[in-house]
Design an enzyme around this catalytic site. Structure first.
Site, PDB file in Angstrom:
ATOM      1  N   SER A   1      -2.527   0.995  -4.583  1.00 55.60           N
ATOM      2  CA  SER A   1      -2.870   2.144  -3.754  1.00 55.60           C
ATOM      3  C   SER A   1      -4.217   2.742  -4.125  1.00 55.60           C
ATOM      4  O   SER A   1      -4.682   2.622  -5.257  1.00 55.60           O
ATOM      5  CB  SER A   1      -1.795   3.223  -3.920  1.00 55.60           C
ATOM      6  OG  SER A   1      -2.147   4.418  -3.266  1.00 55.60           O
TER       7      SER A   1
ATOM      8  N   ASP B   1      -0.344   5.060   0.908  1.00 50.55           N
ATOM      9  CA  ASP B   1      -0.687   6.019   1.967  1.00 50.55           C
ATOM     10  C   ASP B   1      -0.705   5.341   3.331  1.00 50.55           C
ATOM     11  O   ASP B   1      -1.407   4.362   3.551  1.00 50.55           O
ATOM     12  CB  ASP B   1      -2.065   6.628   1.685  1.00 50.55           C
ATOM     13  CG  ASP B   1      -2.073   7.443   0.406  1.00 50.55           C
ATOM     14  OD1 ASP B   1      -1.354   8.446   0.349  1.00 50.55           O
ATOM     15  OD2 ASP B   1      -2.803   7.065  -0.535  1.00 50.55           O
TER      16      ASP B   1
ATOM     17  N   ASP C   1       0.868  -1.165   0.000  1.00 50.11           N
ATOM     18  CA  ASP C   1       0.000   0.000   0.000  1.00 50.11           C
ATOM     19  C   ASP C   1       0.913   1.226   0.000  1.00 50.11           C
ATOM     20  O   ASP C   1       2.112   1.123   0.300  1.00 50.11           O
ATOM     21  CB  ASP C   1      -0.884  -0.032   1.252  1.00 50.11           C
ATOM     22  CG  ASP C   1      -1.735   1.213   1.389  1.00 50.11           C
ATOM     23  OD1 ASP C   1      -2.315   1.647   0.390  1.00 50.11           O
ATOM     24  OD2 ASP C   1      -1.811   1.752   2.515  1.00 50.11           O
TER      25      ASP C   1
ATOM     26  N   LYS D   1     -10.677  -0.215  -2.154  1.00 55.48           N
ATOM     27  CA  LYS D   1     -10.625  -0.977  -0.915  1.00 55.48           C
ATOM     28  C   LYS D   1     -11.822  -0.595  -0.048  1.00 55.48           C
ATOM     29  O   LYS D   1     -12.225   0.561  -0.068  1.00 55.48           O
ATOM     30  CB  LYS D   1      -9.316  -0.681  -0.181  1.00 55.48           C
ATOM     31  CG  LYS D   1      -8.070  -1.009  -1.018  1.00 55.48           C
ATOM     32  CD  LYS D   1      -6.793  -0.514  -0.340  1.00 55.48           C
ATOM     33  CE  LYS D   1      -5.572  -0.742  -1.209  1.00 55.48           C
ATOM     34  NZ  LYS D   1      -4.340  -0.210  -0.597  1.00 55.48           N
TER      35      LYS D   1
ATOM     36  N   ASP E   1      -1.868  -0.812   6.299  1.00 57.48           N
ATOM     37  CA  ASP E   1      -1.936  -0.110   7.587  1.00 57.48           C
ATOM     38  C   ASP E   1      -3.343   0.150   8.075  1.00 57.48           C
ATOM     39  O   ASP E   1      -3.576   0.245   9.273  1.00 57.48           O
ATOM     40  CB  ASP E   1      -1.210   1.235   7.485  1.00 57.48           C
ATOM     41  CG  ASP E   1      -1.939   2.217   6.578  1.00 57.48           C
ATOM     42  OD1 ASP E   1      -2.272   3.320   7.046  1.00 57.48           O
ATOM     43  OD2 ASP E   1      -2.183   1.895   5.406  1.00 57.48           O
TER      44      ASP E   1
END
Length: 226
Positions: free
Chosen positions: A116, A19, A17, A149, A174
């Site tokens: 991403s 960010d 990922d 996502k 995250d």
């Protein structure tokens, strides 16, 4: 938490990922969206911060209009927010400490990709700032797939473009929606929780490997490869 034993028979690729994992941008996205909603006369909701994380550009721009009352088209809202994010990146994206080194170290062991929710222009800014363009084989935005996502689409497409099976990939995530996305894709997920926006504990409990720092990632990948 570390449940490596029996997690994966073999690793063919690692998909990152962006960010919150490689770039310290989650707070910036939140600030820019909040400011734009306020300026346009919309009404921010506290649940919006987490709801928006992981959405693709078409998804979050529609949310700003339909749910938060921004009196623009979704396309206009997206252009405003992305334009301001690009301005924030003009002096270089806020690359997290050790992020470039971690990607390089992992890339020496196996193919690496990025999956991403950021638009392509911001992914490119990161790759150019870190000189990782040649190392990262696939850099994919959720704008380029059907759904953002927590749907698994962006991870599944990244694996397909790498030419590897999803269940032979490690995903590094995250956020709550990011973790859900990678888990739904059937990948072995390594969580590096964002301290500013910690993931849902129930979702994190499903993750077999959780690291406190990205610097631990290369050694963890090495153990999974052996």
């Amino acid at each position: 938490m570390d449940q490596l034993t029996g997690t994966l028979a073999g690793v063919d690729a690692v998909i990152f990922d962006l960010d919150g994992v490689l770039v310290d941008s989650e707070q910036t996205w939140d600030e820019v969206r909040r400011a734009m909603v306020a300026e346009q006369g919309g009404q921010w909701r506290e649940e919006a911060t987490r709801a928006l994380q992981g959405m693709s550009t078409p998804e979050w721009s529609r949310y700003l209009v339909a749910e938060l009352g921004v009196p623009l088209t979704a396309e206009e809202a997206a252009d405003l927010v992305i334009g301001r994010m690009a301005q924030r990146y003009e002096q270089g994206p806020p690359v997290l400490p050790g992020a470039e080194q971690a990607v390089r170290a992992v890339g020496e062991q196996c193919p690496v990709a990025i999956a991403s929710s950021s638009p392509p222009v911001l992914i490119t800014a990161f790759l150019e700032a870190t000189n990782l363009t040649g190392l990262v084989r696939i850099a994919l935005s959720s704008e380029q797939v059907r759904a953002g996502k927590p749907a698994p689409d962006v991870y599944l497409e990244a694996a397909a473009r790498l030419g590897v099976a999803a269940d032979a990939c490690i995903a590094v995530e995250d956020s709550t929606n990011g973790l859900r996305s990678a888990l739904a894709a059937g990948m072995t997920v390594i969580g590096v929780p964002n301290p500013h926006f910690p993931p849902d504990p129930d979702v994190l409990a499903e993750v077999p490997v959780v690291l406190a720092d990205l610097a631990e990632l290369p050694d963890t990948v090495r153990r999974l490869l052996n």
